[in-house]
Design a protein around this motif. Structure first.
Motif: not given
Length: 430
Positions: A86-110
């Motif tokens: 479960r951990i691996m699947v969730s972190w893999g998907l979240l790591s891929a969401t770094m593509i949506f970073v638009q600035g410091p606050y979205s960077f912090y959140l992801v």
């Protein structure tokens, strides 16, 4: 005396479990440290300072800290195989969401959410190894497993460097391609863990009845046998002085490890190297660290003195950082890279004696909560080290001040280990 049954059983279990666990940890650390290779691009695209980058990279470990112990308690409820998957699947998907970073606050959140997703992975695997392997084998097996840390840079650095060159394909910058293509393999490996790893020896179809009986009998007879964690035992360990000392030692180690992982590509790139040259030079300290990890892990088991080799590892790390700052321009020179490679022997070599010493130091009910708490607090070093290194770099205009600070922290916790952790009684070897 080692019997044929023991040798055969351990060999079979090692080859059936450790390669997949190593692959999983390799994927975890690639997703954890690839932020370092994206650092220069994120600074360029969004105007991040070293302080902003270091703080955002380190926020991963705040989320990790907050959810580490709860995750470890849930692991006992659902089983290591299901929970690690479960951990691996969730972190893999979240790591891929770094593509949506638009600035410091979205960077912090992801980064914060990614830390929450990965929380519980490392103690979960430690729990799994203790469930499967007798204590006399654990330092070597921890060395094999934690080889995923330096190997993630040795393998991930050249791959990340090439993925960054994909800039412009489908209109995406290279750093977005890197996060996407390095995040999704963790999802596939998580599925493989779910279907391929048995929870305990009694579930292993690849062992004969005699092998299962020997392994279960041997594990049950160990005085420091791992006990499944529960809330009260976890609370008890918080004020144990030995746990506090171990937390600070691991905190210092993770500070050094992640500061180097997040900033070394930028330190090297500051000398004017190309992407390919930067990625290859970044891999050198970690490649040397692999050798240190196996050598110290083997020696720690051979001499049955994990405490001594823990101290040696801390001194090697501190000395290497001091030499890099004093003689190697903070790592931005050939001498600096060589000194950081020497430091990496201690950084990565510490893992095997440390995680073999923890169950021996905290035998009994305190061990269960202690492992999760030590890993949880220790990983806060991943927030502390990069943030301090980034801030000191912005303040003094050089990486040297931060490298000096990391060296001082290693030497300080080495002194703590001398006074707090009692020497082990050497075991007789037959």
């Amino acid at each position: 005396m080692t019997t044929d049954l023991e040798r055969t059983t351990i060999r079979i279990v090692t080859w059936r479990l450790i390669p997949l666990l190593l692959l999983a940890y390799l994927a975890a650390y690639v997703d954890r440290i690839n932020i370092g290779f994206a650092g220069a691009a994120l600074k360029h695209d969004f105007g991040f300072s070293n302080t902003v980058f270091g703080f955002g990279a380190g926020l991963f470990f705040i989320g990790y800290f907050l959810f580490e112990v709860p995750s470890n308690l849930l692991l006992a409820k659902f089983g290591a195989r299901r929970w690690v998957a479960r951990i691996m699947v969730s972190w893999g998907l979240l790591s891929a969401t770094m593509i949506f970073v638009q600035g410091p606050y979205s960077f912090y959140l992801v980064r914060f959410l990614l830390g929450i997703a990965e929380a519980g992975f490392f103690p979960g695997v430690i729990y799994y190894i203790v469930v499967w392997f007798p204590g006399s084998y654990r330092a070597r097996l921890m060395a094999l497993f934690t080889a995923g840390i330096p190997l993630s840079t040795v393998i991930g650095a050249p791959i990340s460097g090439q993925l960054l060159k994909m800039s412009g394909i489908a209109g995406l910058p290279g750093w977005q391609w890197m996060f996407l293509l390095e995040g999704l393999p963790a999802v596939a490996i998580g599925a493989l863990v779910f279907f391929a790893l048995p929870d305990r020896p009694s579930d292993a179809k690849f062992l004969s009845p005699a092998q299962k009986q020997w392994l279960e009998t041997t594990l049950a007879a160990e005085p420091g046998r791992y006990v499944a964690p529960h809330f009260l035992s976890t609370l008890k360990c918080f004020y144990d002085l030995r746990v506090v000392a171990l937390c600070l030692i691991y905190f210092a180690n993770i500070s050094a490890n992640l500061s180097l992982a997040f900033f070394l590509p930028q330190i090297i790139a500051s000398t004017g190297t190309s992407l390919t040259q930067t990625s290859l030079l970044t891999a050198i300290p970690s490649a040397v660290g692999v050798l240190g990890l196996f050598a110290i892990g083997w020696l720690s088991d051979q001499f049955a003195n994990h405490r001594a080799f823990l101290l040696v590892s801390l001194l090697i790390t501190g000395t290497g950082f001091f030499a890099a700052a004093q003689f190697g321009a903070g790592g931005a020179s050939a001498i600096g890279i060589a000194a950081l490679a020497f430091a990496s022997i201690g950084i990565h070599g510490l893992k095997a004696p440390f995680w073999s010493l923890v169950p021996l130091t905290l035998a009994g009910p305190v061990a269960a909560g202690g492992i999760a708490w030590i890993n949880s607090v220790g990983n806060l070093g991943g927030a502390f080290g990069p943030t301090i290194l980034g801030w000191l770099t912005d303040t003094f205009g050089s990486y040297r001040a931060g490298i000096y600070a990391l060296a001082a922290v290693q030497l300080a916790v080495a002194l703590l280990a001398v006074f707090i952790l009692q020497p082990q009684v050497k075991k007789s070897r037959t």
